[in-house]
Design an enzyme around this catalytic site. Structure first.
Site, mmCIF file in Angstrom:
data_model
loop_
_atom_site.group_PDB
_atom_site.id
_atom_site.type_symbol
_atom_site.label_atom_id
_atom_site.label_comp_id
_atom_site.label_asym_id
_atom_site.label_seq_id
_atom_site.Cartn_x
_atom_site.Cartn_y
_atom_site.Cartn_z
ATOM 1 C CB ILE A 28 -0.952 -0.027 1.218
ATOM 2 C CG1 ILE A 28 -1.902 -1.223 1.102
ATOM 3 C CG2 ILE A 28 -1.754 1.259 1.335
ATOM 4 C CD1 ILE A 28 -2.721 -1.491 2.351
ATOM 5 C CG ASP A 29 4.835 3.270 2.101
ATOM 6 O OD1 ASP A 29 5.266 3.948 1.155
ATOM 7 O OD2 ASP A 29 5.107 3.513 3.288
ATOM 8 C CB THR A 30 3.072 4.566 -3.547
ATOM 9 O OG1 THR A 30 2.618 5.830 -3.029
ATOM 10 C CG2 THR A 30 1.884 3.641 -3.755
ATOM 11 C CB SER A 31 7.186 6.283 0.395
ATOM 12 O OG SER A 31 7.582 5.069 1.023
#
Length: 450
Positions: free
Chosen positions: A358-361
């Site tokens: 979910i984290d797109t960093s």
């Protein structure tokens, strides 16, 4: 087999027949889900007749599993695997339920890719004879946290079976942590002189010594945190390698030519990261007695690998589909594209579902800027998180560029690219959506592996 296990196996196999043979939908996750609902321990019974080898790590699990399967099948008639990358409990259970073996000779081998967070439970039920460790990089922070948390999940599975052999990428220093009693087989790169003294770039994870947590130095580095490392504060260093890449002869986007222990091999896929995967497959093969001649033959197979540099002809365009999911892997894909001697275009697709992370960093640690020094003529972005990727690519210096939020437009996007060669770099669920569109329009088949 207990009555509960027998019922679970019957329901799982029956659902697979309905999905695969009647509805023509394929897949092993749903049959595994149904079976484990009835008997969470069903795999324990299923695994009794197999020698089990588990392959895990951040990057390279699917290709390593595919190449290793080809290597082992050169000598062993019965090798089952999960070729589509369905690597969690449900998918692995489905693989075990639906496997077909001849039983003609030698004990069957179950060679299974396993998600890092599932290693403990899968190992507990399958009782593996060996664990294969590829690498550990920052990935899916929402699921795993930092890399040492990920490795701890793997260690919990390994510690259940001290008699199992650990076949590890010794170039990754994190694998030297844990003080395991298991026997080890180490593979890595020895393609450069071991006389340098350098540190990893400042943003590199996993470069702390397991003995005192000081920053490691390297005689040479390959990529990420990998290389021939050593400590300047004590005598810790990379262990001696049992099998090594001793020379890289040529790397292109379509093949890699290299030497392992002085003998030349070639795989029909580009990128240094894929040479690591081939070396892991070689190591497992040699561990089980496969000859170098048989490994040559296995590597010469030109079969496509699901979602891993698949080559597709789309209206005369040479399209290559590559998977990206974290900064180290994405940067290796970029390095692979930069070896192309022909002009090319790039379409990058970003989703952020559970299977993607979910984290797109991580896209901000991907070196899109370096493509300016390549043959790339055009770039476009898309996917469910197209806004995030659009901003990242724009900030990399490419300005306004086409955006394709709806992947039903993907063929149109390919047609509009100015070059004959087009790379599509996609996260996992974006890749699935992309392949579904290409299959619907007749450019690829719907199958997901061998």
């Amino acid at each position: 087999m207990s009555l509960k296990s027998a019922l679970a196996a019957f329901v799982g196999k029956s659902s697979y027949v309905v999905l695969h043979d009647i509805l023509r939908r394929g897949g092993t996750s749903l049959p595994g889900k149904l079976a484990t609902k009835i008997d969470p321990e069903v795999m324990t019974t299923l695994a009794e007749k197999y020698d089990v080898i588990l392959i895990t790590g951040t990057n390279g699990k699917t290709l390593t599993t595919t190449l290793t399967t080809r290597v082992l099948r050169e000598q062993f008639p019965d090798v089952i695997t999960n070729p589509s990358g369905s690597n969690m409990m449900q998918g692995i259970t489905g693989t075990m339920l639906t496997a077909k073996v001849t039983g003609k000779s030698h004990r069957p081998i179950a060679l299974l890719e396993v998600d890092e967070a599932n290693v403990e439970e899968v190992a507990r039920q399958l009782k593996p004879m060996a664990f294969v460790l590829t690498n550990i990089f920052r990935d899916q922070l929402d699921r795993f946290g930092e890399i040492y948390t990920t490795y701890d999940k793997i260690l919990k599975g390994i510690r259940l079976f001290p008699e199992a052999t650990v076949i590890a990428n010794a170039d990754s220093p994190i694998f030297m942590r844990g003080d395991l009693p298991n026997s080890n087989v180490y593979y890595g790169f020895n393609h450069l002189p071991a006389d340098g003294d350098m540190k990893a770039p400042h943003n590199t994870d996993g470069v702390l010594s397991p003995t005192d947590d000081t920053v490691l130095h390297y005689h040479f580095m390959t990529f990420g945190n990998q290389g021939d490392y050593f400590s300047v504060s004590d005598d810790f260093k990379r262990p001696e390698l049992d099998y090594a890449v001793t020379k890289i002869n040529e790397m292109t986007p379509r093949y890699s030519n290299f030497d392992i222990d002085g003998e030349t091999y070639q795989i029909e896929i580009g990128g240094m990261y894929n040479i690591y995967n081939a070396l892991a497959a070689y190591t497992v093969g040699r561990f089980l007695g496969v000859t170098t001649q048989q490994i040559h033959h296995a590597f010469e197979s030109n079969a496509q690998i699901f979602g891993r540099q698949e080559a597709v002809n789309v209206n005369g365009k040479e399209v290559t589909i590559v998977l990206i999911k974290n900064p180290v892997g994405a940067n290796q894909v970029i390095d692979m594209m930069k070896t192309d001697d022909q002009p090319f275009s790039l379409i990058a697709l970003l989703n952020a579902n559970y299977a993607d992370g979910i984290d797109t960093s991580w896209i901000w640690d991907t070196d899109f800027e370096s493509l300016k020094d390549s043959g790339m003529q055009a770039i476009a972005t898309g996917g469910e998180r197209y806004k995030d990727l659009y901003v990242r690519v724009k900030m990399a210096g490419y300005g306004e560029h086409p955006v394709y939020q709806d992947l039903k437009q993907i063929v149109k996007a390919i047609d509009e690219m100015p070059t004959k060669r087009v790379y599509i770099a996609a996260t996992y669920t974006a890749m699935l959506q992309l392949r579904a569109q290409l299959a619907q329009q007749g450019f690829i088949k719907t199958g997901m592996g061998e």
